[in-house]
Design a protein around this motif. Structure first.
Motif, PDB file in Angstrom:
ATOM      1  N   SER A  47       0.842  -1.193   0.000  1.00  0.00           N
ATOM      2  CA  SER A  47       0.000   0.000   0.000  1.00  0.00           C
ATOM      3  C   SER A  47       0.878   1.243   0.000  1.00  0.00           C
ATOM      4  O   SER A  47       2.032   1.219   0.408  1.00  0.00           O
ATOM      5  CB  SER A  47      -0.940   0.000   1.208  1.00  0.00           C
ATOM      6  OG  SER A  47      -0.197  -0.051   2.400  1.00  0.00           O
ATOM      7  N   GLY A  48       0.303   2.323  -0.485  1.00  0.00           N
ATOM      8  CA  GLY A  48       0.986   3.601  -0.459  1.00  0.00           C
ATOM      9  C   GLY A  48       1.970   3.835  -1.590  1.00  0.00           C
ATOM     10  O   GLY A  48       2.741   4.786  -1.546  1.00  0.00           O
ATOM     11  N   VAL A  49       1.952   2.993  -2.616  1.00  0.00           N
ATOM     12  CA  VAL A  49       2.861   3.166  -3.746  1.00  0.00           C
ATOM     13  C   VAL A  49       2.055   3.690  -4.931  1.00  0.00           C
ATOM     14  O   VAL A  49       0.968   3.199  -5.210  1.00  0.00           O
ATOM     15  CB  VAL A  49       3.552   1.830  -4.122  1.00  0.00           C
ATOM     16  CG1 VAL A  49       4.463   2.016  -5.322  1.00  0.00           C
ATOM     17  CG2 VAL A  49       4.337   1.291  -2.941  1.00  0.00           C
ATOM     18  N   SER A  50       2.621   4.682  -5.610  1.00  0.00           N
ATOM     19  CA  SER A  50       1.944   5.242  -6.778  1.00  0.00           C
ATOM     20  C   SER A  50       2.965   5.492  -7.883  1.00  0.00           C
ATOM     21  O   SER A  50       4.167   5.271  -7.699  1.00  0.00           O
ATOM     22  CB  SER A  50       1.235   6.552  -6.404  1.00  0.00           C
ATOM     23  OG  SER A  50       2.191   7.559  -6.154  1.00  0.00           O
ATOM     24  N   GLU A  51       2.472   5.990  -9.008  1.00  0.00           N
ATOM     25  CA  GLU A  51       3.360   6.279 -10.139  1.00  0.00           C
ATOM     26  C   GLU A  51       4.470   7.238  -9.754  1.00  0.00           C
ATOM     27  O   GLU A  51       5.570   7.173 -10.297  1.00  0.00           O
ATOM     28  CB  GLU A  51       2.560   6.850 -11.307  1.00  0.00           C
ATOM     29  CG  GLU A  51       1.863   5.792 -12.117  1.00  0.00           C
ATOM     30  CD  GLU A  51       1.314   6.358 -13.414  1.00  0.00           C
ATOM     31  OE1 GLU A  51       2.013   7.152 -14.067  1.00  0.00           O
ATOM     32  OE2 GLU A  51       0.177   5.993 -13.751  1.00  0.00           O
ATOM     33  N   LYS A  52       4.207   8.133  -8.816  1.00  0.00           N
ATOM     34  CA  LYS A  52       5.237   9.094  -8.426  1.00  0.00           C
ATOM     35  C   LYS A  52       6.432   8.424  -7.754  1.00  0.00           C
ATOM     36  O   LYS A  52       7.511   9.001  -7.675  1.00  0.00           O
ATOM     37  CB  LYS A  52       4.649  10.187  -7.537  1.00  0.00           C
ATOM     38  CG  LYS A  52       4.258   9.730  -6.149  1.00  0.00           C
ATOM     39  CD  LYS A  52       3.727  10.916  -5.344  1.00  0.00           C
ATOM     40  CE  LYS A  52       3.355  10.665  -4.010  1.00  0.00           C
ATOM     41  NZ  LYS A  52       3.103   9.973  -3.040  1.00  0.00           N
ATOM     42  N   ASP A  53       6.260   7.166  -7.310  1.00  0.00           N
ATOM     43  CA  ASP A  53       7.355   6.421  -6.681  1.00  0.00           C
ATOM     44  C   ASP A  53       8.258   5.720  -7.692  1.00  0.00           C
ATOM     45  O   ASP A  53       9.323   5.214  -7.323  1.00  0.00           O
ATOM     46  CB  ASP A  53       6.796   5.375  -5.710  1.00  0.00           C
ATOM     47  CG  ASP A  53       6.100   6.018  -4.529  1.00  0.00           C
ATOM     48  OD1 ASP A  53       6.759   6.795  -3.808  1.00  0.00           O
ATOM     49  OD2 ASP A  53       4.904   5.745  -4.334  1.00  0.00           O
ATOM     50  N   LEU A  54       7.848   5.666  -8.953  1.00  0.00           N
ATOM     51  CA  LEU A  54       8.621   4.915  -9.952  1.00  0.00           C
ATOM     52  C   LEU A  54      10.066   5.408 -10.095  1.00  0.00           C
ATOM     53  O   LEU A  54      10.984   4.587 -10.140  1.00  0.00           O
ATOM     54  CB  LEU A  54       7.899   4.885 -11.291  1.00  0.00           C
ATOM     55  CG  LEU A  54       6.552   4.146 -11.300  1.00  0.00           C
ATOM     56  CD1 LEU A  54       5.939   4.175 -12.700  1.00  0.00           C
ATOM     57  CD2 LEU A  54       6.672   2.733 -10.784  1.00  0.00           C
ATOM     58  N   PRO A  55      10.329   6.715 -10.151  1.00  0.00           N
ATOM     59  CA  PRO A  55      11.731   7.138 -10.234  1.00  0.00           C
ATOM     60  C   PRO A  55      12.563   6.696  -9.018  1.00  0.00           C
ATOM     61  O   PRO A  55      13.727   6.300  -9.158  1.00  0.00           O
ATOM     62  CB  PRO A  55      11.650   8.670 -10.317  1.00  0.00           C
ATOM     63  CG  PRO A  55      10.293   8.933 -10.893  1.00  0.00           C
ATOM     64  CD  PRO A  55       9.411   7.850 -10.313  1.00  0.00           C
ATOM     65  N   ARG A  56      11.968   6.753  -7.858  1.00  0.00           N
ATOM     66  CA  ARG A  56      12.656   6.305  -6.634  1.00  0.00           C
ATOM     67  C   ARG A  56      12.950   4.801  -6.689  1.00  0.00           C
ATOM     68  O   ARG A  56      14.023   4.352  -6.303  1.00  0.00           O
ATOM     69  CB  ARG A  56      11.779   6.638  -5.428  1.00  0.00           C
ATOM     70  CG  ARG A  56      12.355   6.261  -4.106  1.00  0.00           C
ATOM     71  CD  ARG A  56      11.450   6.796  -2.996  1.00  0.00           C
ATOM     72  NE  ARG A  56      11.751   6.116  -1.761  1.00  0.00           N
ATOM     73  CZ  ARG A  56      10.858   5.722  -0.882  1.00  0.00           C
ATOM     74  NH1 ARG A  56       9.573   5.950  -1.085  1.00  0.00           N
ATOM     75  NH2 ARG A  56      11.217   5.115   0.218  1.00  0.00           N
ATOM     76  N   ILE A  57      11.989   4.035  -7.202  1.00  0.00           N
ATOM     77  CA  ILE A  57      12.185   2.587  -7.319  1.00  0.00           C
ATOM     78  C   ILE A  57      13.271   2.295  -8.356  1.00  0.00           C
ATOM     79  O   ILE A  57      14.139   1.455  -8.121  1.00  0.00           O
ATOM     80  CB  ILE A  57      10.854   1.883  -7.673  1.00  0.00           C
ATOM     81  CG1 ILE A  57       9.856   2.039  -6.519  1.00  0.00           C
ATOM     82  CG2 ILE A  57      11.097   0.403  -7.983  1.00  0.00           C
ATOM     83  CD1 ILE A  57       8.425   1.642  -6.868  1.00  0.00           C
ATOM     84  N   GLU A  58      13.243   3.001  -9.486  1.00  0.00           N
ATOM     85  CA  GLU A  58      14.296   2.825 -10.500  1.00  0.00           C
ATOM     86  C   GLU A  58      15.674   3.126  -9.906  1.00  0.00           C
ATOM     87  O   GLU A  58      16.643   2.407 -10.176  1.00  0.00           O
ATOM     88  CB  GLU A  58      14.069   3.747 -11.694  1.00  0.00           C
ATOM     89  CG  GLU A  58      13.055   3.255 -12.669  1.00  0.00           C
ATOM     90  CD  GLU A  58      12.940   4.182 -13.871  1.00  0.00           C
ATOM     91  OE1 GLU A  58      13.848   5.009 -14.119  1.00  0.00           O
ATOM     92  OE2 GLU A  58      11.912   4.074 -14.565  1.00  0.00           O
ATOM     93  N   LYS A  59      15.766   4.188  -9.135  1.00  0.00           N
ATOM     94  CA  LYS A  59      17.045   4.555  -8.502  1.00  0.00           C
ATOM     95  C   LYS A  59      17.523   3.426  -7.597  1.00  0.00           C
ATOM     96  O   LYS A  59      18.701   3.060  -7.602  1.00  0.00           O
ATOM     97  CB  LYS A  59      16.881   5.855  -7.718  1.00  0.00           C
ATOM     98  CG  LYS A  59      18.152   6.361  -7.096  1.00  0.00           C
ATOM     99  CD  LYS A  59      17.926   7.685  -6.388  1.00  0.00           C
ATOM    100  CE  LYS A  59      19.219   8.161  -5.733  1.00  0.00           C
ATOM    101  NZ  LYS A  59      19.024   9.426  -5.021  1.00  0.00           N
ATOM    102  N   GLU A  60      16.606   2.850  -6.826  1.00  0.00           N
ATOM    103  CA  GLU A  60      16.961   1.726  -5.948  1.00  0.00           C
ATOM    104  C   GLU A  60      17.381   0.513  -6.776  1.00  0.00           C
ATOM    105  O   GLU A  60      18.330  -0.192  -6.413  1.00  0.00           O
ATOM    106  CB  GLU A  60      15.789   1.374  -5.033  1.00  0.00           C
ATOM    107  CG  GLU A  60      16.056   0.224  -4.085  1.00  0.00           C
ATOM    108  CD  GLU A  60      17.042   0.520  -2.970  1.00  0.00           C
ATOM    109  OE1 GLU A  60      17.430  -0.434  -2.245  1.00  0.00           O
ATOM    110  OE2 GLU A  60      17.445   1.693  -2.790  1.00  0.00           O
TER     111      GLU A  60
END
Length: 136
Positions: A47-60
């Motif tokens: 929960s709490g994940v959205s499209e705005k988190d995609l750059p952060r996930i890519e960085k990780e």
């Protein structure tokens, strides 16, 4: 069997995505993550994940990729598999299904990340260009 073909690389990226999301969102439960015709995906209960988190996930993902090398395959018992994934009811269900079908249960381990999987990865994750993927 491990392969350096496009599908094997995509499957490796699906594991990388699972590892990265679990790093960033403790409690995230990954389910399945195959390579597909035009990329890869991973199903999650989080929960709490959205499209705005995609750059952060890519960085990780790029950060984690630097620590990865070759996968280690481990065949495990049903009991050991259920113990490893007692926190994840989706993986536990898959394990029970495999057991009912008398299929081999295997884990793939890379960089400290363990996942239930039948295989088909890049021989070595270091062949993956960290700029060659984009989450959409």
């Amino acid at each position: 069997m491990q392969e350096n073909d496009l599908q094997g690389i995509r499957h490796t990226l699906a594991h990388l995505l699972a590892c990265s999301v679990r790093n960033l969102f403790p409690g995230a439960k990954n389910t399945i993550g195959p390579a597909i015709e035009d990329g890869f995906y991973q199903d999650f209960d989080v929960s709490g994940v959205s499209e705005k988190d995609l750059p952060r996930i890519e960085k990780e993902m790029r950060k984690v990729l630097k620590t990865w090398g070759e996968f280690e395959r481990r065949e495990v018992t049903v009991e050991d598999a259920l113990k490893e994934f007692e926190w994840n009811e989706y993986k536990s269900e898959l394990i029970r299904d495999l057991a009912r079908e008398s299929k081999t249960i295997s884990f793939y381990v890379i960089g400290g990340f363990v996942d239930l999987c039948k295989g088909g990865h890049a021989n070595d994750a270091r062949i993956i260009d960290p700029d060659a993927f984009k989450l959409t």
